[in-house]
Design a protein around this motif. Structure first.
Motif, PDB file in Angstrom:
ATOM      1  N   GLU A  86       0.835  -1.211   0.000  1.00 10.29           N
ATOM      2  CA  GLU A  86       0.000   0.000   0.000  1.00 10.29           C
ATOM      3  C   GLU A  86       0.867   1.257   0.000  1.00 10.29           C
ATOM      4  N   ARG A  87       1.924   1.241   0.822  1.00  8.98           N
ATOM      5  CA  ARG A  87       2.788   2.424   0.892  1.00  8.98           C
ATOM      6  C   ARG A  87       3.539   2.651  -0.408  1.00  8.98           C
ATOM      7  N   GLU A  88       3.988   1.550  -1.038  1.00 14.17           N
ATOM      8  CA  GLU A  88       4.680   1.702  -2.326  1.00 14.17           C
ATOM      9  C   GLU A  88       3.734   2.262  -3.386  1.00 14.17           C
ATOM     10  N   GLU A  89       2.497   1.790  -3.347  1.00 15.01           N
ATOM     11  CA  GLU A  89       1.516   2.300  -4.308  1.00 15.01           C
ATOM     12  C   GLU A  89       1.252   3.785  -4.071  1.00 15.01           C
ATOM     13  N   THR A  90       1.127   4.149  -2.780  1.00 11.44           N
ATOM     14  CA  THR A  90       0.915   5.558  -2.444  1.00 11.44           C
ATOM     15  C   THR A  90       2.110   6.406  -2.841  1.00 11.44           C
ATOM     16  N   LEU A  91       3.324   5.874  -2.589  1.00 12.42           N
ATOM     17  CA  LEU A  91       4.540   6.618  -2.936  1.00 12.42           C
ATOM     18  C   LEU A  91       4.647   6.821  -4.442  1.00 12.42           C
ATOM     19  N   GLU A  92       4.308   5.779  -5.207  1.00 11.56           N
ATOM     20  CA  GLU A  92       4.350   5.924  -6.665  1.00 11.56           C
ATOM     21  C   GLU A  92       3.348   6.980  -7.129  1.00 11.56           C
ATOM     22  N   MET A  93       2.175   6.972  -6.485  1.00 10.15           N
ATOM     23  CA  MET A  93       1.176   7.965  -6.852  1.00 10.15           C
ATOM     24  C   MET A  93       1.660   9.368  -6.508  1.00 10.15           C
ATOM     25  N   VAL A  94       2.268   9.494  -5.312  1.00 11.21           N
ATOM     26  CA  VAL A  94       2.792  10.806  -4.901  1.00 11.21           C
ATOM     27  C   VAL A  94       3.919  11.249  -5.822  1.00 11.21           C
ATOM     28  N   LYS A  95       4.795  10.294  -6.175  1.00 13.89           N
ATOM     29  CA  LYS A  95       5.896  10.642  -7.079  1.00 13.89           C
ATOM     30  C   LYS A  95       5.371  11.119  -8.425  1.00 13.89           C
ATOM     31  N   GLY A  96       4.272  10.513  -8.853  1.00 12.61           N
ATOM     32  CA  GLY A  96       3.707  10.927 -10.126  1.00 12.61           C
ATOM     33  C   GLY A  96       2.948  12.235 -10.048  1.00 12.61           C
ATOM     34  N   GLU A  97       2.248  12.451  -8.935  1.00 14.65           N
ATOM     35  CA  GLU A  97       1.383  13.624  -8.835  1.00 14.65           C
ATOM     36  C   GLU A  97       2.077  14.848  -8.246  1.00 14.65           C
ATOM     37  N   GLU A 102       3.424  20.565  -7.657  1.00 12.86           N
ATOM     38  CA  GLU A 102       4.491  21.547  -7.402  1.00 12.86           C
ATOM     39  C   GLU A 102       4.654  22.493  -8.598  1.00 12.86           C
ATOM     40  N   PHE A 103       4.511  21.932  -9.805  1.00 11.47           N
ATOM     41  CA  PHE A 103       4.650  22.758 -10.997  1.00 11.47           C
ATOM     42  C   PHE A 103       3.548  23.823 -11.049  1.00 11.47           C
ATOM     43  N   PHE A 104       2.316  23.424 -10.767  1.00 17.53           N
ATOM     44  CA  PHE A 104       1.230  24.410 -10.775  1.00 17.53           C
ATOM     45  C   PHE A 104       1.454  25.485  -9.713  1.00 17.53           C
ATOM     46  N   GLY A 105       2.011  25.069  -8.556  1.00 16.80           N
ATOM     47  CA  GLY A 105       2.356  26.054  -7.528  1.00 16.80           C
ATOM     48  C   GLY A 105       3.435  27.003  -8.004  1.00 16.80           C
ATOM     49  N   ALA A 106       4.446  26.450  -8.719  1.00 23.27           N
ATOM     50  CA  ALA A 106       5.527  27.288  -9.242  1.00 23.27           C
ATOM     51  C   ALA A 106       5.004  28.251 -10.307  1.00 23.27           C
ATOM     52  N   VAL A 107       4.083  27.764 -11.147  1.00 23.59           N
ATOM     53  CA  VAL A 107       3.507  28.633 -12.178  1.00 23.59           C
ATOM     54  C   VAL A 107       2.741  29.778 -11.533  1.00 23.59           C
ATOM     55  N   GLU A 108       1.956  29.450 -10.523  1.00 22.84           N
ATOM     56  CA  GLU A 108       1.175  30.486  -9.837  1.00 22.84           C
ATOM     57  C   GLU A 108       2.090  31.505  -9.169  1.00 22.84           C
ATOM     58  N   SER A 123       2.747  16.258 -19.551  1.00 23.32           N
ATOM     59  CA  SER A 123       2.852  14.870 -20.004  1.00 23.32           C
ATOM     60  C   SER A 123       4.275  14.384 -19.794  1.00 23.32           C
ATOM     61  N   SER A 124       4.405  13.321 -19.041  1.00 20.79           N
ATOM     62  CA  SER A 124       5.676  12.602 -18.800  1.00 20.79           C
ATOM     63  C   SER A 124       6.890  13.513 -18.632  1.00 20.79           C
ATOM     64  N   GLY A 125       6.865  14.320 -17.598  1.00 19.02           N
ATOM     65  CA  GLY A 125       8.018  15.155 -17.252  1.00 19.02           C
ATOM     66  C   GLY A 125       8.188  16.399 -18.088  1.00 19.02           C
ATOM     67  N   LYS A 126       7.196  16.730 -18.880  1.00 16.10           N
ATOM     68  CA  LYS A 126       7.264  17.950 -19.689  1.00 16.10           C
ATOM     69  C   LYS A 126       5.977  18.739 -19.521  1.00 16.10           C
ATOM     70  N   ALA A 127       6.076  20.019 -19.690  1.00 19.04           N
ATOM     71  CA  ALA A 127       4.909  20.893 -19.599  1.00 19.04           C
ATOM     72  C   ALA A 127       4.950  21.902 -20.733  1.00 19.04           C
ATOM     73  N   SER A 128       3.762  22.200 -21.232  1.00 17.48           N
ATOM     74  CA  SER A 128       3.630  23.227 -22.284  1.00 17.48           C
ATOM     75  C   SER A 128       2.660  24.281 -21.785  1.00 17.48           C
ATOM     76  N   LEU A 129       3.041  25.543 -21.962  1.00 15.65           N
ATOM     77  CA  LEU A 129       2.204  26.652 -21.512  1.00 15.65           C
ATOM     78  C   LEU A 129       1.978  27.594 -22.686  1.00 15.65           C
ATOM     79  N   SER A 130       0.802  28.139 -22.748  1.00 14.40           N
ATOM     80  CA  SER A 130       0.526  29.169 -23.751  1.00 14.40           C
ATOM     81  C   SER A 130      -0.401  30.198 -23.123  1.00 14.40           C
ATOM     82  N   GLY A 131      -0.228  31.440 -23.554  1.00 11.70           N
ATOM     83  CA  GLY A 131      -1.041  32.493 -22.983  1.00 11.70           C
ATOM     84  C   GLY A 131      -0.756  33.829 -23.633  1.00 11.70           C
ATOM     85  N   THR A 178      10.844  21.488 -18.961  1.00 11.68           N
ATOM     86  CA  THR A 178      11.185  20.135 -18.538  1.00 11.68           C
ATOM     87  C   THR A 178      11.074  20.094 -17.019  1.00 11.68           C
ATOM     88  N   LEU A 179      10.294  19.137 -16.512  1.00 14.95           N
ATOM     89  CA  LEU A 179      10.076  19.056 -15.067  1.00 14.95           C
ATOM     90  C   LEU A 179      11.118  18.166 -14.414  1.00 14.95           C
TER      91      LEU A 179
END
Length: 198
Positions: A86-97, A102-108, A123-131, A178-179
């Motif tokens: 259970e902890r490994e599954e949670t850790l993997e989820m946390v590592k992914g999310e 954190e990126f959305f916090g940094a953007v804000e 998507s997979s360690g990359k982010a694209s922004l437009s505005g 690149t994240l």
């Protein structure tokens, strides 16, 4: 009372009294030795049997206690394996999310009041922004602030175009980032904290 008389001649009586058979003595000796050894071995066997039974009686409660402990340890091991899974599954989820959050916090935190975003995709360690921004300088300020975040590994060169928004001249931009991984983001945050502490 019974009285016995030996009426045989004296020479026969002397011969019988003095007769000696070595074979008979040897057989009787062997029988006596066999009997003594048999009794000794029987006694020794009974003593060992009694000692083994005493040891068995002493070990039986220990064996039962060890069997109970083994059963309890098996159950505990099964429970711990489930908890670890259970902890490994949670850790993997946390590592992914977590990098995404954190990126959305940094953007804000990096977004100045003169820049607003139209679209953000991850998507997979990359982010694209437009505005949109009021000027290209505002886009550069936003890009530099985003690049200093611990969760962002690198920011690409912004692509800008002149545009209009509600009749005002604005700059339309898009950039890619690149994240950093979960571990890299944690190390970067720790290094940033050390530098601020100095």
């Amino acid at each position: 009372m019974t009285i016995k008389f030996d009426l045989r001649p004296e020479q026969f009586r002397v011969e019988e009294a003095t007769s000696f058979s070595p074979l008979r003595v040897m057989v009787l000796s062997l029988v006596a030795v066999f009997f003594v050894f048999s009794v000794a071995f029987l006694g020794l066997g009974l003593f060992k049997l009694h000692a083994l039974r005493a040891q068995q009686a002493e070990y039986i409660p220990r064996v039962r206690a060890l069997n109970r402990q083994a059963k309890e340890l098996k159950q505990e091991l099964s429970r711990l394996k489930e908890a670890v899974a259970e902890r490994e599954e949670t850790l993997e989820m946390v590592k992914g999310e977590l990098p995404s959050l954190e990126f959305f916090g940094a953007v804000e935190g990096s977004l100045p009041g003169t820049v607003w975003l139209r679209k953000v995709s991850l998507s997979s360690g990359k982010a694209s922004l437009s505005g949109y921004a009021f000027s290209e300088g505002d886009v550069v300020v936003f890009s530099n602030a985003l690049n200093e975040s611990s969760v962002v590994k690198g920011v690409g060169m912004p692509d800008t175009n002149s545009s209009s928004w509600h009749g005002k001249r604005v700059v339309q931009f898009s950039l890619s980032c690149t994240l950093a991984s979960f571990v890299e983001a944690a190390e970067g945050a720790a290094e940033g904290g050390d530098e601020r502490g100095r």
